[in-house]
Every structure is written in structure tokens, then in C-alpha cells.
Write a protein that holds these residues in place. Sequence first.
Motif, PDB file in Angstrom:
ATOM      1  N   GLN A 196      24.145 -22.850  -8.958  1.00 27.25           N
ATOM      2  CA  GLN A 196      24.303 -21.918  -7.888  1.00 27.25           C
ATOM      3  C   GLN A 196      23.006 -22.106  -6.809  1.00 27.25           C
ATOM      4  O   GLN A 196      23.259 -21.576  -5.645  1.00 27.25           O
ATOM      5  CB  GLN A 196      24.175 -20.347  -8.487  1.00 27.25           C
ATOM      6  CG  GLN A 196      24.426 -19.489  -7.689  1.00 27.25           C
ATOM      7  CD  GLN A 196      24.242 -17.854  -8.479  1.00 27.25           C
ATOM      8  OE1 GLN A 196      24.576 -18.095  -9.625  1.00 27.25           O
ATOM      9  NE2 GLN A 196      24.001 -16.901  -7.906  1.00 27.25           N
ATOM     10  N   PHE A 197      21.902 -22.395  -7.321  1.00 30.56           N
ATOM     11  CA  PHE A 197      20.752 -22.538  -6.310  1.00 30.56           C
ATOM     12  C   PHE A 197      20.304 -23.908  -5.965  1.00 30.56           C
ATOM     13  O   PHE A 197      19.940 -23.905  -4.843  1.00 30.56           O
ATOM     14  CB  PHE A 197      19.592 -21.863  -7.163  1.00 30.56           C
ATOM     15  CG  PHE A 197      19.713 -20.438  -7.180  1.00 30.56           C
ATOM     16  CD1 PHE A 197      19.251 -19.497  -6.162  1.00 30.56           C
ATOM     17  CD2 PHE A 197      20.457 -19.635  -8.153  1.00 30.56           C
ATOM     18  CE1 PHE A 197      19.352 -18.026  -6.286  1.00 30.56           C
ATOM     19  CE2 PHE A 197      20.576 -18.293  -8.293  1.00 30.56           C
ATOM     20  CZ  PHE A 197      20.135 -17.391  -7.490  1.00 30.56           C
ATOM     21  N   GLU A 198      20.278 -24.928  -6.601  1.00 29.95           N
ATOM     22  CA  GLU A 198      19.727 -26.047  -6.322  1.00 29.95           C
ATOM     23  C   GLU A 198      20.659 -26.857  -5.417  1.00 29.95           C
ATOM     24  O   GLU A 198      21.777 -26.720  -5.387  1.00 29.95           O
ATOM     25  CB  GLU A 198      19.179 -26.790  -7.559  1.00 29.95           C
ATOM     26  CG  GLU A 198      18.114 -26.154  -8.264  1.00 29.95           C
ATOM     27  CD  GLU A 198      17.441 -26.942  -9.247  1.00 29.95           C
ATOM     28  OE1 GLU A 198      16.475 -27.490  -8.678  1.00 29.95           O
ATOM     29  OE2 GLU A 198      17.634 -27.190 -10.343  1.00 29.95           O
ATOM     30  N   PRO A 199      19.993 -27.448  -4.426  1.00 33.85           N
ATOM     31  CA  PRO A 199      20.721 -28.074  -3.279  1.00 33.85           C
ATOM     32  C   PRO A 199      21.989 -29.074  -3.789  1.00 33.85           C
ATOM     33  O   PRO A 199      21.464 -30.127  -4.587  1.00 33.85           O
ATOM     34  CB  PRO A 199      19.848 -28.829  -2.388  1.00 33.85           C
ATOM     35  CG  PRO A 199      18.511 -28.736  -3.011  1.00 33.85           C
ATOM     36  CD  PRO A 199      18.731 -27.661  -4.089  1.00 33.85           C
ATOM     37  N   ASN A 200      23.147 -29.168  -3.352  1.00 34.13           N
ATOM     38  CA  ASN A 200      24.004 -30.054  -3.489  1.00 34.13           C
ATOM     39  C   ASN A 200      23.822 -31.650  -3.396  1.00 34.13           C
ATOM     40  O   ASN A 200      23.918 -32.309  -4.092  1.00 34.13           O
ATOM     41  CB  ASN A 200      25.295 -29.645  -2.879  1.00 34.13           C
ATOM     42  CG  ASN A 200      26.683 -30.703  -3.708  1.00 34.13           C
ATOM     43  OD1 ASN A 200      26.800 -30.289  -4.584  1.00 34.13           O
ATOM     44  ND2 ASN A 200      27.283 -31.233  -2.931  1.00 34.13           N
ATOM     45  N   LEU A 201      22.638 -31.704  -2.245  1.00 36.20           N
ATOM     46  CA  LEU A 201      22.450 -33.170  -1.951  1.00 36.20           C
ATOM     47  C   LEU A 201      21.544 -33.681  -3.053  1.00 36.20           C
ATOM     48  O   LEU A 201      21.296 -34.886  -3.047  1.00 36.20           O
ATOM     49  CB  LEU A 201      21.485 -33.054  -0.537  1.00 36.20           C
ATOM     50  CG  LEU A 201      21.024 -34.201  -0.154  1.00 36.20           C
ATOM     51  CD1 LEU A 201      22.043 -35.347   0.433  1.00 36.20           C
ATOM     52  CD2 LEU A 201      20.121 -33.874   1.080  1.00 36.20           C
ATOM     53  N   SER A 202      20.995 -32.916  -3.724  1.00 37.11           N
ATOM     54  CA  SER A 202      19.993 -33.284  -4.849  1.00 37.11           C
ATOM     55  C   SER A 202      20.824 -33.524  -6.383  1.00 37.11           C
ATOM     56  O   SER A 202      20.396 -34.124  -7.139  1.00 37.11           O
ATOM     57  CB  SER A 202      18.931 -32.484  -5.064  1.00 37.11           C
ATOM     58  OG  SER A 202      19.418 -31.227  -5.831  1.00 37.11           O
ATOM     59  N   LEU A 203      22.167 -33.350  -6.246  1.00 31.23           N
ATOM     60  CA  LEU A 203      22.869 -33.235  -7.503  1.00 31.23           C
ATOM     61  C   LEU A 203      23.987 -34.199  -7.431  1.00 31.23           C
ATOM     62  O   LEU A 203      24.336 -35.108  -8.394  1.00 31.23           O
ATOM     63  CB  LEU A 203      23.426 -31.903  -7.782  1.00 31.23           C
ATOM     64  CG  LEU A 203      22.271 -30.761  -8.125  1.00 31.23           C
ATOM     65  CD1 LEU A 203      22.905 -29.422  -8.193  1.00 31.23           C
ATOM     66  CD2 LEU A 203      21.185 -31.048  -9.234  1.00 31.23           C
ATOM     67  N   ASP A 204      24.902 -33.942  -6.540  1.00 31.97           N
ATOM     68  CA  ASP A 204      26.269 -34.714  -6.305  1.00 31.97           C
ATOM     69  C   ASP A 204      25.881 -36.232  -6.174  1.00 31.97           C
ATOM     70  O   ASP A 204      25.613 -36.712  -4.914  1.00 31.97           O
ATOM     71  CB  ASP A 204      26.859 -34.066  -5.204  1.00 31.97           C
ATOM     72  CG  ASP A 204      28.313 -34.652  -5.038  1.00 31.97           C
ATOM     73  OD1 ASP A 204      28.624 -35.699  -5.654  1.00 31.97           O
ATOM     74  OD2 ASP A 204      29.059 -33.791  -4.169  1.00 31.97           O
ATOM     75  N   GLY A 205      26.446 -37.078  -7.192  1.00 34.95           N
ATOM     76  CA  GLY A 205      26.270 -38.360  -6.985  1.00 34.95           C
ATOM     77  C   GLY A 205      27.500 -39.067  -6.735  1.00 34.95           C
ATOM     78  O   GLY A 205      27.752 -40.204  -7.078  1.00 34.95           O
ATOM     79  N   GLY A 206      28.558 -38.486  -6.137  1.00 36.02           N
ATOM     80  CA  GLY A 206      29.901 -38.976  -5.952  1.00 36.02           C
ATOM     81  C   GLY A 206      30.952 -39.023  -7.103  1.00 36.02           C
ATOM     82  O   GLY A 206      30.373 -38.461  -8.327  1.00 36.02           O
ATOM     83  N   PRO A 207      31.914 -39.696  -7.087  1.00 32.83           N
ATOM     84  CA  PRO A 207      32.853 -39.698  -8.225  1.00 32.83           C
ATOM     85  C   PRO A 207      32.438 -39.994  -9.614  1.00 32.83           C
ATOM     86  O   PRO A 207      32.645 -39.309 -10.443  1.00 32.83           O
ATOM     87  CB  PRO A 207      34.094 -40.804  -7.798  1.00 32.83           C
ATOM     88  CG  PRO A 207      33.743 -40.469  -6.199  1.00 32.83           C
ATOM     89  CD  PRO A 207      32.410 -40.420  -5.865  1.00 32.83           C
ATOM     90  N   ASP A 208      31.645 -41.058  -9.688  1.00 28.79           N
ATOM     91  CA  ASP A 208      31.375 -41.464 -10.943  1.00 28.79           C
ATOM     92  C   ASP A 208      29.522 -41.058 -11.180  1.00 28.79           C
ATOM     93  O   ASP A 208      28.947 -41.329 -12.306  1.00 28.79           O
ATOM     94  CB  ASP A 208      31.515 -42.922 -11.378  1.00 28.79           C
ATOM     95  CG  ASP A 208      30.422 -43.763 -10.799  1.00 28.79           C
ATOM     96  OD1 ASP A 208      30.117 -43.457  -9.489  1.00 28.79           O
ATOM     97  OD2 ASP A 208      30.373 -44.883 -10.897  1.00 28.79           O
ATOM     98  N   GLY A 209      29.009 -40.481 -10.170  1.00 23.66           N
ATOM     99  CA  GLY A 209      27.727 -39.994 -10.234  1.00 23.66           C
ATOM    100  C   GLY A 209      26.674 -41.109  -9.703  1.00 23.66           C
ATOM    101  O   GLY A 209      25.596 -40.869  -9.547  1.00 23.66           O
ATOM    102  N   LEU A 210      27.240 -42.383  -9.427  1.00 23.84           N
ATOM    103  CA  LEU A 210      26.464 -43.697  -9.132  1.00 23.84           C
ATOM    104  C   LEU A 210      26.435 -43.825  -7.658  1.00 23.84           C
ATOM    105  O   LEU A 210      25.964 -45.035  -7.418  1.00 23.84           O
ATOM    106  CB  LEU A 210      26.569 -44.628 -10.043  1.00 23.84           C
ATOM    107  CG  LEU A 210      26.448 -44.160 -11.499  1.00 23.84           C
ATOM    108  CD1 LEU A 210      26.693 -45.385 -12.490  1.00 23.84           C
ATOM    109  CD2 LEU A 210      24.869 -43.695 -11.767  1.00 23.84           C
ATOM    110  N   ASP A 211      27.041 -43.126  -7.004  1.00 26.69           N
ATOM    111  CA  ASP A 211      27.213 -43.792  -5.363  1.00 26.69           C
ATOM    112  C   ASP A 211      25.802 -43.980  -4.945  1.00 26.69           C
ATOM    113  O   ASP A 211      25.491 -45.003  -4.392  1.00 26.69           O
ATOM    114  CB  ASP A 211      27.805 -42.671  -4.429  1.00 26.69           C
ATOM    115  CG  ASP A 211      29.123 -42.433  -4.524  1.00 26.69           C
ATOM    116  OD1 ASP A 211      29.651 -43.332  -5.377  1.00 26.69           O
ATOM    117  OD2 ASP A 211      29.706 -41.682  -3.861  1.00 26.69           O
TER     118      ASP A 211
END
Length: 256
Positions: free
Chosen positions: A180-195
Motif C-alpha cells: 500500500q505504501f512503498e513505491p511500485n518502482l522499488s518493487l515491481d520487477g516485471g513478469p518474472d521479477g528479473l527485468d
Amino acid sequence: MRRAGELEEVVTALHRAGCVAAEEEARELVAAANCAESLDGLVARRISGEPIAWITGRTTFCGLELRVDTGVFVPRWQSEVMARMAVGLLPARGVAVDLCTGAGSIAVVLAAARPHATVLGTELDPLAAACARRNGVRVLEGDLFAPLPLGIRGSVDVLTAVAPYVPRDALHLLPRDVAQFEPNLSLDGGPDGLDVVRRIVFEGADWVRPGSSVLLEVGSDQCGTVAGLLERAGCLAPEVIEDPDGDPRGVWARMA
Ligand SMILES: C[S@@+](CC[C@H](N)C(=O)[O-])C[C@H]1O[C@@H](n2cnc3c(N)ncnc32)[C@H](O)[C@@H]1O
């Protein structure tokens, strides 16, 4: 002056809200309350799920105090093992680059332990870059390697990164406070997390010197894939980084 029983009341409120470290956090909130913001206000923010580090504006990492501005990813204790390893691998006058530096935790630890080394961080989010700067990091704003000076190309001794590595369809499984709070840019690594990690491995080969060290934090189930990527990029014998409990926290390898 503090009211008698105030600390206990906060501990109870945090316990009820499901806080796992209620006593420790209650002490921090009581200490942080001031004329500008009442203790009730701070407790309400914490109960809403806002990270304690944003409320107090600080955290500790490898025993060092860091500023953490609202909106910036909060450095995790799980990354300390990688930071300490990186210190051991960085020559006294070497060059280290911490990509995706966030609040700058790893760069701060490297610079504190190796004051004569060149330690640079890069960060895409201007808010995080400003926070790292306030923590004393020589941070360059931009995408991964793009803002680095060309003069260090091929001579980096230690490359570290805690990049975003959560697989996109697992984002909803993160704890509520984080999602809910931490920025998506810091978390979302793409489909398998490794983009982002994949880009770091392959673009990084041009920046590190032969014999240098590459240390990447990833999820335990991603370590095998990342070890394979590192080998394909020219690294030798990648090893899993384990924390003191024996849990895998990432991968490190030497460039051939
Ligand atoms: C998981 S956080 C880690 C931050 C810090 N290294 C730490 O351990 O606290 C990932 C960070 O990478 C940054 N980031 C994401 N994509 C980036 C990119 N392409 N280039 C530089 N930084 C990026 C995010 O803004 C965020 O601060």
C-alpha cells in the motif's frame, strides 16, 4: 513531559493493530512525538500501515543511522549481509557502484568502511536520489548505468544492487504496509521479477573490471536463475549469499 502509562497505551494499540514489533515501535513513536505532531497522530499513521521509518524519518542499517524520507523504499535488514560482504570485497582505494541505491544504505556502509574508495550510487526516482544525497551518498540520478561517468567504465571493483525483484503477479502477496505504501518502482520487477536484474547483469559486464565482484539481492527462488545469468555474462562460479540464519538473500560472483 510524558504522561505516566503513555508508552504502555501505545504498545497496546500497536499490538491490537497487529504490529509484530509493538514495544520497539512504541518507544520510537513516543520519542518522535513533538509539538508539530502529537503522539496520537503518529500512532494513527502507524496503525494505518505507514512504515515506521517514514513516521520517524530514520532507520538503522548495519549499525548506521540513515534518514528515510516519506515515499522512499525503507532499507531492509535482509540486505545487510550483502552490504557487509561488499565491504570485504572492496579494495581500500577501489571503485564501488551501488545501482538502485534508494535511500543509499549500501553505499553509506561502503563509504563508511572504505573512506578512501570511490563509492557512487545511481537511482531513477528523484525523491530517493535526494534522500540518498542527504545521507551523504554521491548519487547520480538516472537509469541504472546511464548516469555514471564514462571514466570508470571497465574499472568498477564492486557492483551491488538491490533492484526491484518482485514478480508482477506476486505484488499482491506483499504485506499490506509494503504494497500500500512503498513505491511500485522499488518493487515491481516485471513478469518474472528479473527485468531490472537481467539488465544489470548484461549491461554491467562493460563496467566492471576483470576479477571484480558483482553482488545482487534477489528472492530465494530466483538465485539459481540469476547465477545462470551471471555465468552467461562472463562471471565465474556464482555463489548464493546467505544470511546468518542460512536463508538465501542473493547471488555474488567474480567477473572472469
Ligand atoms: C528495492 S529498492 C532498494 C533500494 C536500496 N538499494 C535499499 O536496499 O534500500 C529498489 C530501488 O531501485 C530504484 N530503481 C528502480 N528501477 C531503477 C532503474 N532502472 N535505475 C535506477 N534505479 C531504479 C527504485 O526507485 C528503488 O529506490
